[in-house]
Design an enzyme around this catalytic site. Structure first.
Site, PDB file in Angstrom:
ATOM      1  CG  ASN A  33      -0.299   0.200   2.513  1.00  0.00           C
ATOM      2  OD1 ASN A  33       0.930   0.227   2.599  1.00  0.00           O
ATOM      3  ND2 ASN A  33      -1.089   0.337   3.569  1.00  0.00           N
ATOM      4  CB  SER A  35       1.758   2.854   4.446  1.00  0.00           C
ATOM      5  OG  SER A  35       2.278   1.590   4.782  1.00  0.00           O
ATOM      6  CG  ASP A  59      -4.390  -2.002   3.789  1.00  0.00           C
ATOM      7  OD1 ASP A  59      -4.327  -2.952   4.588  1.00  0.00           O
ATOM      8  OD2 ASP A  59      -4.143  -0.821   4.112  1.00  0.00           O
ATOM      9  CB  SER A 125      11.460  -9.494  14.802  1.00  0.00           C
ATOM     10  OG  SER A 125      12.401  -8.767  15.559  1.00  0.00           O
ATOM     11  CE1 TYR A 149       7.678  -5.014  14.094  1.00  0.00           C
ATOM     12  CE2 TYR A 149       9.487  -5.522  15.598  1.00  0.00           C
ATOM     13  CZ  TYR A 149       8.925  -5.573  14.336  1.00  0.00           C
ATOM     14  OH  TYR A 149       9.604  -6.204  13.317  1.00  0.00           O
ATOM     15  CE  LYS A 153       6.984  -8.357  12.545  1.00  0.00           C
ATOM     16  NZ  LYS A 153       6.618  -8.621  11.159  1.00  0.00           N
ATOM     17  CG  ASN A 199      16.236   0.534  13.448  1.00  0.00           C
ATOM     18  OD1 ASN A 199      15.300   0.582  12.672  1.00  0.00           O
ATOM     19  ND2 ASN A 199      16.116  -0.040  14.629  1.00  0.00           N
ATOM     20  NE  ARG A 292      16.833   2.032  21.439  1.00  0.00           N
ATOM     21  CZ  ARG A 292      16.935   1.605  20.174  1.00  0.00           C
ATOM     22  NH1 ARG A 292      16.548   2.396  19.178  1.00  0.00           N
ATOM     23  NH2 ARG A 292      17.448   0.433  19.892  1.00  0.00           N
TER      24      ARG A 292
HETATM   25  P1  NAD Z   1       9.475  -1.715   5.385  1.00  0.00           P
HETATM   26  O1  NAD Z   1       8.624  -0.776   6.136  1.00  0.00           O
HETATM   27  O2  NAD Z   1      10.569  -1.163   4.519  1.00  0.00           O
HETATM   28  O3  NAD Z   1       8.559  -2.680   4.481  1.00  0.00           O
HETATM   29  C1  NAD Z   1       7.248  -3.003   4.824  1.00  0.00           C
HETATM   30  C2  NAD Z   1       6.394  -2.756   3.600  1.00  0.00           C
HETATM   31  O4  NAD Z   1       5.023  -3.074   3.931  1.00  0.00           O
HETATM   32  C3  NAD Z   1       6.405  -1.307   3.119  1.00  0.00           C
HETATM   33  O5  NAD Z   1       6.693  -1.287   1.732  1.00  0.00           O
HETATM   34  C4  NAD Z   1       5.004  -0.792   3.409  1.00  0.00           C
HETATM   35  O6  NAD Z   1       4.579   0.177   2.469  1.00  0.00           O
HETATM   36  C5  NAD Z   1       4.200  -2.072   3.360  1.00  0.00           C
HETATM   37  N1  NAD Z   1       2.961  -2.036   4.140  1.00  0.00           N
HETATM   38  C6  NAD Z   1       2.785  -1.561   5.398  1.00  0.00           C
HETATM   39  N2  NAD Z   1       1.495  -1.695   5.769  1.00  0.00           N
HETATM   40  C7  NAD Z   1       0.862  -2.299   4.734  1.00  0.00           C
HETATM   41  C8  NAD Z   1      -0.480  -2.700   4.529  1.00  0.00           C
HETATM   42  N3  NAD Z   1      -1.414  -2.493   5.457  1.00  0.00           N
HETATM   43  N4  NAD Z   1      -0.791  -3.292   3.365  1.00  0.00           N
HETATM   44  C9  NAD Z   1       0.151  -3.490   2.400  1.00  0.00           C
HETATM   45  N5  NAD Z   1       1.424  -3.107   2.544  1.00  0.00           N
HETATM   46  C10 NAD Z   1       1.772  -2.520   3.697  1.00  0.00           C
HETATM   47  O7  NAD Z   1      10.091  -2.758   6.431  1.00  0.00           O
HETATM   48  P2  NAD Z   1      11.219  -3.851   6.267  1.00  0.00           P
HETATM   49  O8  NAD Z   1      12.371  -3.416   7.064  1.00  0.00           O
HETATM   50  O9  NAD Z   1      11.417  -4.196   4.846  1.00  0.00           O
HETATM   51  O10 NAD Z   1      10.536  -5.050   7.053  1.00  0.00           O
HETATM   52  C11 NAD Z   1       9.776  -6.050   6.396  1.00  0.00           C
HETATM   53  C12 NAD Z   1       9.223  -6.998   7.431  1.00  0.00           C
HETATM   54  O11 NAD Z   1      10.287  -7.566   8.202  1.00  0.00           O
HETATM   55  C13 NAD Z   1       8.276  -6.341   8.438  1.00  0.00           C
HETATM   56  O12 NAD Z   1       7.228  -7.244   8.724  1.00  0.00           O
HETATM   57  C14 NAD Z   1       9.146  -6.156   9.671  1.00  0.00           C
HETATM   58  O13 NAD Z   1       8.400  -6.153  10.857  1.00  0.00           O
HETATM   59  C15 NAD Z   1      10.040  -7.380   9.585  1.00  0.00           C
HETATM   60  N6  NAD Z   1      11.318  -7.197  10.276  1.00  0.00           N
HETATM   61  C16 NAD Z   1      12.113  -6.137   9.920  1.00  0.00           C
HETATM   62  C17 NAD Z   1      13.313  -5.934  10.591  1.00  0.00           C
HETATM   63  C18 NAD Z   1      14.175  -4.756  10.246  1.00  0.00           C
HETATM   64  O14 NAD Z   1      15.044  -4.421  11.024  1.00  0.00           O
HETATM   65  N7  NAD Z   1      14.016  -4.111   9.103  1.00  0.00           N
HETATM   66  C19 NAD Z   1      13.702  -6.816  11.609  1.00  0.00           C
HETATM   67  C20 NAD Z   1      12.887  -7.894  11.925  1.00  0.00           C
HETATM   68  C21 NAD Z   1      11.684  -8.081  11.235  1.00  0.00           C
HETATM   69  C1  UD1 Z   2      15.410  -2.463  17.144  1.00  0.00           C
HETATM   70  C2  UD1 Z   2      14.099  -2.810  17.789  1.00  0.00           C
HETATM   71  C3  UD1 Z   2      13.787  -4.273  17.530  1.00  0.00           C
HETATM   72  C4  UD1 Z   2      13.777  -4.534  16.024  1.00  0.00           C
HETATM   73  C5  UD1 Z   2      15.142  -4.132  15.454  1.00  0.00           C
HETATM   74  C6  UD1 Z   2      15.151  -4.309  13.964  1.00  0.00           C
HETATM   75  C7  UD1 Z   2      13.996  -1.260  19.678  1.00  0.00           C
HETATM   76  C8  UD1 Z   2      13.983  -1.138  21.159  1.00  0.00           C
HETATM   77  N1  UD1 Z   2      14.182  -2.504  19.199  1.00  0.00           N
HETATM   78  O1  UD1 Z   2      16.344  -3.286  17.732  1.00  0.00           O
HETATM   79  O2  UD1 Z   2      12.542  -4.627  18.061  1.00  0.00           O
HETATM   80  O3  UD1 Z   2      13.526  -5.895  15.755  1.00  0.00           O
HETATM   81  O4  UD1 Z   2      15.370  -2.767  15.764  1.00  0.00           O
HETATM   82  O5  UD1 Z   2      16.412  -4.020  13.439  1.00  0.00           O
HETATM   83  O6  UD1 Z   2      13.807  -0.302  18.951  1.00  0.00           O
HETATM   84  N2  UD1 Z   2      21.788   2.698  19.045  1.00  0.00           N
HETATM   85  C9  UD1 Z   2      22.493   3.824  19.397  1.00  0.00           C
HETATM   86  N3  UD1 Z   2      22.167   5.005  18.786  1.00  0.00           N
HETATM   87  C10 UD1 Z   2      21.181   5.102  17.852  1.00  0.00           C
HETATM   88  C11 UD1 Z   2      20.456   3.941  17.504  1.00  0.00           C
HETATM   89  C12 UD1 Z   2      20.781   2.748  18.137  1.00  0.00           C
HETATM   90  O7  UD1 Z   2      23.396   3.769  20.223  1.00  0.00           O
HETATM   91  O8  UD1 Z   2      20.920   6.210  17.332  1.00  0.00           O
HETATM   92  C13 UD1 Z   2      22.177   1.394  19.636  1.00  0.00           C
HETATM   93  C14 UD1 Z   2      21.078   0.705  20.424  1.00  0.00           C
HETATM   94  O9  UD1 Z   2      21.091   1.095  21.767  1.00  0.00           O
HETATM   95  C15 UD1 Z   2      21.459  -0.780  20.204  1.00  0.00           C
HETATM   96  C16 UD1 Z   2      22.103  -0.791  18.820  1.00  0.00           C
HETATM   97  O10 UD1 Z   2      22.494   0.549  18.563  1.00  0.00           O
HETATM   98  O11 UD1 Z   2      22.457  -1.157  21.150  1.00  0.00           O
HETATM   99  C17 UD1 Z   2      21.171  -1.250  17.723  1.00  0.00           C
HETATM  100  O12 UD1 Z   2      19.979  -0.489  17.783  1.00  0.00           O
HETATM  101  P1  UD1 Z   2      18.829  -0.604  16.672  1.00  0.00           P
HETATM  102  O13 UD1 Z   2      19.442  -0.458  15.327  1.00  0.00           O
HETATM  103  O14 UD1 Z   2      17.736   0.323  17.047  1.00  0.00           O
HETATM  104  O15 UD1 Z   2      18.356  -2.114  16.772  1.00  0.00           O
HETATM  105  P2  UD1 Z   2      17.804  -2.934  18.051  1.00  0.00           P
HETATM  106  O16 UD1 Z   2      17.852  -2.151  19.270  1.00  0.00           O
HETATM  107  O17 UD1 Z   2      18.492  -4.245  18.056  1.00  0.00           O
END
Ligand code: NAD
Ligand code: UD1
Length: 338
Positions: A33, A35, A59, A125, A149, A153, A199, A292
């Site tokens: 979608n 978003s 969606d 995740s 969040y 999951k 992140n 954090r």
């Molecule tokens: P992202 O936000 O880049 O991708 C998610 C996509 O879903 C986007 O393109 C968004 O437009 C679409 N979307 C959101 N709501 C929607 C809806 N209602 N209908 C249709 N499309 C919709 O995120 P990502 O980093 O690519 O993550 C993908 C998946 O992996 C997610 O489920 C996320 O929770 C999971 N995940 C991500 C991470 C990470 O760090 N990136 C870590 C663990 C798990």
């Molecule tokens: C975060 C999410 C986690 C998600 C993951 C996906 C939180 C609390 N957790 O995890 O649920 O699955 O992202 O990648 O948000 N850090 C800094 N400065 C910053 C940003 C991060 O010091 O500006 C540190 C954090 O304290 C951590 C590490 O960097 O020690 C990684 O952080 P981040 O990238 O946010 O990932 P997670 O905390 O592992």
């Protein structure tokens, strides 16, 4: 050619996975979608793949739209990325997070059942494990999400386990991602966060290119070798390739499974910053602040199940992750708006 419905396929991990699907001879049908994605990502993916990509603007909460996409393209499996993923935001928009992540998945499963397809790969995740009772996390580590969040999951994992047991959807792959970073080696697609990145890696590269002043290190008094938080960072292309291995496993009739997707190596915040300094050839200013809320000191994966079951291991290291993410950032300082 096997058509795969890729919900969220225009997003960060989805876009990289679609390119790998095309390389493997499959046809991704992106269902998104937009978003949290840009149509420019699609243009760039088409340019890299050298082919047009089918996109449905829809969606995942809309049963008719999901059903129609599965039927129109005769999809044989679903890779379900679509969802909301910001931990902080989930604490103030719990209703939306349950709506999109949990109800959205239920809708996708209903549409799959109706269409008679029963292969799904789900983006879970490492956050489902919560505070580590032991490290590395193995797949049988107790699950205990600490955020809304994470709870969504976990709810989906339970839902998928139930429908697998009931036999309604049998071929379920639950992939628990650790910390995906990096970008496609072309520098054409990557992660484009809206506003201030939550992140670490996207924040560091925005500092490196001058968009932000300094990286805030959230705590340097953890019980880790250098006092900063330790995570298992994994290159997004390695992660994308794991989805193909998961599909191959399901296609071969080897059944449902849950695996960690990480490298098995922990890197500290300071090590990640040093990796990016090497990649961009300049020093990156930092300022140390308080911890954090809700952060865990250290976690990393035991990725051996993925190797045993799928024959998959991560191939790229921190230097590769930093080089590719920096190339993406340097070429596209404003993401897809450039
Ligand atoms: P992202 O936000 O880049 O991708 C998610 C996509 O879903 C986007 O393109 C968004 O437009 C679409 N979307 C959101 N709501 C929607 C809806 N209602 N209908 C249709 N499309 C919709 O995120 P990502 O980093 O690519 O993550 C993908 C998946 O992996 C997610 O489920 C996320 O929770 C999971 N995940 C991500 C991470 C990470 O760090 N990136 C870590 C663990 C798990
Ligand atoms: C975060 C999410 C986690 C998600 C993951 C996906 C939180 C609390 N957790 O995890 O649920 O699955 O992202 O990648 O948000 N850090 C800094 N400065 C910053 C940003 C991060 O010091 O500006 C540190 C954090 O304290 C951590 C590490 O960097 O020690 C990684 O952080 P981040 O990238 O946010 O990932 P997670 O905390 O592992």
């Amino acid at each position: 050619m096997q058509s795969i419905l890729v919900t969220g396929g225009a997003g960060y991990i989805g876009s990289h996975t679609c390119l790998e699907l095309i390389k493997s001879g499959r046809k991704p049908i992106i269902f998104d979608n937009f978003s949290n994605a840009s149509s420019r990502a699609i243009e760039r993916m088409e340019e890299l793949a050298g082919t047009e990509i089918e996109v449905v603007n829809g969606d995942v909460r809309n049963y008719e739209q999901v059903s129609k996409a599965i039927e129109d393209y005769n999809c044989e499996a679903v890779i379900h990325f679509a969802g909301l993923k910001a931990v902080g935001e989930s604490e103030v928009r719990a209703m939306d997070y349950h709506d999109v992540n949990v109800i959205g998945t239920h809708v996708v499963l209903r549409a799959m059942k109706q269409a008679g397809i029963d292969k799904i790969v789900f983006s879970s995740s490492a956050t489902v494990y919560g505070v580590p009772k032991f490290l590395p996390y193995t797949e049988d580590h107790p699950r205990n999400a600490t955020s809304t969040y994470g709870q969504t999951k976990l709810s989906v994992e339970y839902m998928l386990e139930d429908v697998r047991r009931s036999g309604e959807i049998k071929n379920v792959a639950i992939l628990r991602y650790f910390n995906p970073i990096g970008a496609h080696s072309s520098g054409r697609i990557g992660e484009a966060p809206n506003g201030i990145p939550n992140n670490l890696a996207p924040y560091v590269v925005q500092v490196a290119c001058g968009k932000r002043d300094a990286v805030n290190i959230w705590g340097d008094d953890y019980d880790t070798p250098d006092g900063t938080g330790v995570r298992d960072y994994i290159h997004v292309v390695d992660l994308a390739q794991a989805h193909l291995a998961a599909l191959d496993h399901l296609d071969a009739g080897k059944g449902a499974f849950t695996v960690n997707l990480g490298t098995g190596n922990g890197s500290s915040v300071k090590e990640v910053i040093a990796g990016f300094e090497k990649a961009c050839g300049k020093s990156i200013p930092v300022s140390v602040g308080p911890r954090r809320a809700g952060d865990i000191a250290c976690f990393y994966a035991d990725p051996s199940s993925a190797e045993k079951l799928l024959g998959w291991t991560a191939k790229l290291n921190m230097d590769d992750m930093c080089r590719d993410q920096w190339r993406w950032q340097e070429n596209n300082p404003n993401g897809y708006e450039d």
